[in-house]
Design an enzyme around this catalytic site. Structure first.
Site, short mmCIF file in Angstrom:
data_model
loop_
_atom_site.label_atom_id
_atom_site.label_comp_id
_atom_site.label_asym_id
_atom_site.label_seq_id
_atom_site.Cartn_x
_atom_site.Cartn_y
_atom_site.Cartn_z
CG ASP A 214 -1.89 1.12 1.29
OD1 ASP A 214 -1.84 2.01 0.43
OD2 ASP A 214 -2.73 1.12 2.22
CG HIS A 316 -9.68 1.67 3.99
ND1 HIS A 316 -10.03 2.65 4.89
CD2 HIS A 316 -8.35 1.51 4.11
CE1 HIS A 316 -8.95 3.07 5.53
NE2 HIS A 316 -7.91 2.39 5.08
#
Length: 389
Positions: A214, A316
């Site tokens: 990420d 998320h």
């Protein structure tokens, strides 16, 4: 049943020094969120969460003010079961009746950001109330639960090249995870430095554990393409937020440059943004945040877009308890979902804010069975950490 009261707080929970980490967001010393409580005239209470800050820390004064003084008064006296109608009312503002009759959106000028974060908080709380009023878990109201437990991935991974392997192996030992995510990007500097950390991680965990990375949107298009080239032999499960959310064509260019799947969406709000991601072929995996994208209602619509474009869906969930539990119910009901984010950074907004124990076992997370979202807020703890604004 009518809505009697709406109350929101900026909840700020300190993180113990020994459990803090540093990333491109700096040293994370607190976990912050806007938590909303909606009560009906027959005593049912729903809890929601809204987010407007990067990472887990930030300022929530404006969002809480909006919930208490602008959004909340519009909800008093309304039927809390009118979840979709309320969503469209808040999104379309003074033109909501015109939009309803016309059959298309006429949103307010401030149709993203804090505005949708506030709608998200309300939406999550209303689904909680609806489930409780019917004695059913929210996933049943969304169409059913496809699994009783879903695979989770351990989300963390900030350590240096010589320590990242040990850090990720500790995640496996803690929860039996078979998938792990580490951070890369601006926190390291140049792409080759992040690639070196990822190579060290892969060598430590071996080939049989999924490894995601990420970048928090901190690379340029050229840097992200370079990173993909440098890590092409490491079998990454996905590369998350390679570039900023505002550069969807650039993200499509990054995706086309290699075979590593691209995941994105935590910085996006509403189904319209995810429609654009799909049409532009910018992503393989959608990652809406229920506390920012528009709540449970909008997350389900986004999951439908993913399914229609043969993409996958992994919300998320680096968040507080209302958002995390909302994500569990959405994943349980969405055909395109396949994995759940489980924070291995310090997260008192989940573990201390609710009375239930939230944990992963054998790399899996159980889908809640209780009515509503399935958690009980520790109200004294909330009151102790509510900010005066």
């Amino acid at each position: 049943m009518r809505i009697k009261s709406v109350q929101a707080w900026w909840v700020r929970i300190p993180i113990e020094v020994a459990k803090q980490h540093r990333s491109d967001f700096g040293q994370v010393t607190t976990f912050d969120a806007a938590i909303v409580r909606i009560e009906t005239d027959d005593g049912l209470v729903g809890w929601g969460e809204g987010k407007n800050a990067a990472g887990s820390a930030g300022s929530y004064g404006a969002l809480v003010h909006m919930l208490n003084h602008e959004i909340g008064p519009q909800l008093i006296g309304r039927d809390p079961a009118d979840i979709g109608i309320i969503w469209e009312m808040l999104y379309n503002g003074v033109r909501h009746q015109t939009a309803a009759h016309a059959g298309h959106a006429m949103p307010q000028l401030s149709r993203r950001g804090v505005s949708v974060a506030a709608i998200s908080a309300v939406d999550i709380a209303l689904w909680d109330i609806l489930g409780k009023s019917l004695g059913q878990p929210v996933w049943r109201l969304l169409g059913g639960r496809k699994v009783e437990r879903m695979q989770a991935y351990a989300s963390g991974g900030w350590a240096s090249p010589d320590a990242i392997g040990e850090q990720l192996q500790s995640y496996i030992a803690k929860g039996g995870f078979k998938a792990l995510k580490m951070r890369v990007g601006a926190m390291d500097g140049a792409p080759h430095l992040s690639a070196a950390r990822v190579r060290a991680a892969r060598q430590a965990i071996g080939p049989d554990v999924d490894l995601m990375v990420d970048a928090h949107g901190t690379y340029t298009v050229a840097e992200a393409k370079r990173f993909i080239s440098l890590t092409a032999d490491l079998d990454l499960a996905w590369f998350e937020e390679p570039v900023i959310a505002d550069d969807k064509p650039g993200m499509a260019e990054v995706r086309a440059s290699g075979s590593t799947p691209i995941a994105t969406g935590e910085s996006e709000a509403t189904r319209y943004a995810f429609r654009d991601l799909a049409v532009l072929k910018s992503a393989d995996i959608f990652q809406p945040d229920p506390a920012f994208c528009g709540g449970i209602s909008e997350a389900m619509k986004i999951g439908t877009i993913a399914s229609a474009f043969n993409l996958r869906f992994a919300p998320h969930l680096w968040a507080g308890a209302p958002c995390f539990f909302a994500g569990l119910h959405v994943c349980a009901a969405s055909p395109a979902s396949f994995i759940i984010e489980y924070s291995l950074g310090a997260n008192p907004m989940i573990h201390d804010l609710v009375e239930e124990t939230v944990e992963a076992k054998d790399g899996m997370i159980a889908i809640p069975e209780k009515p509503g979202l399935g958690f009980t807020i520790a109200e004294r703890f909330l009151e102790a950490h509510a900010q005066r604004i």
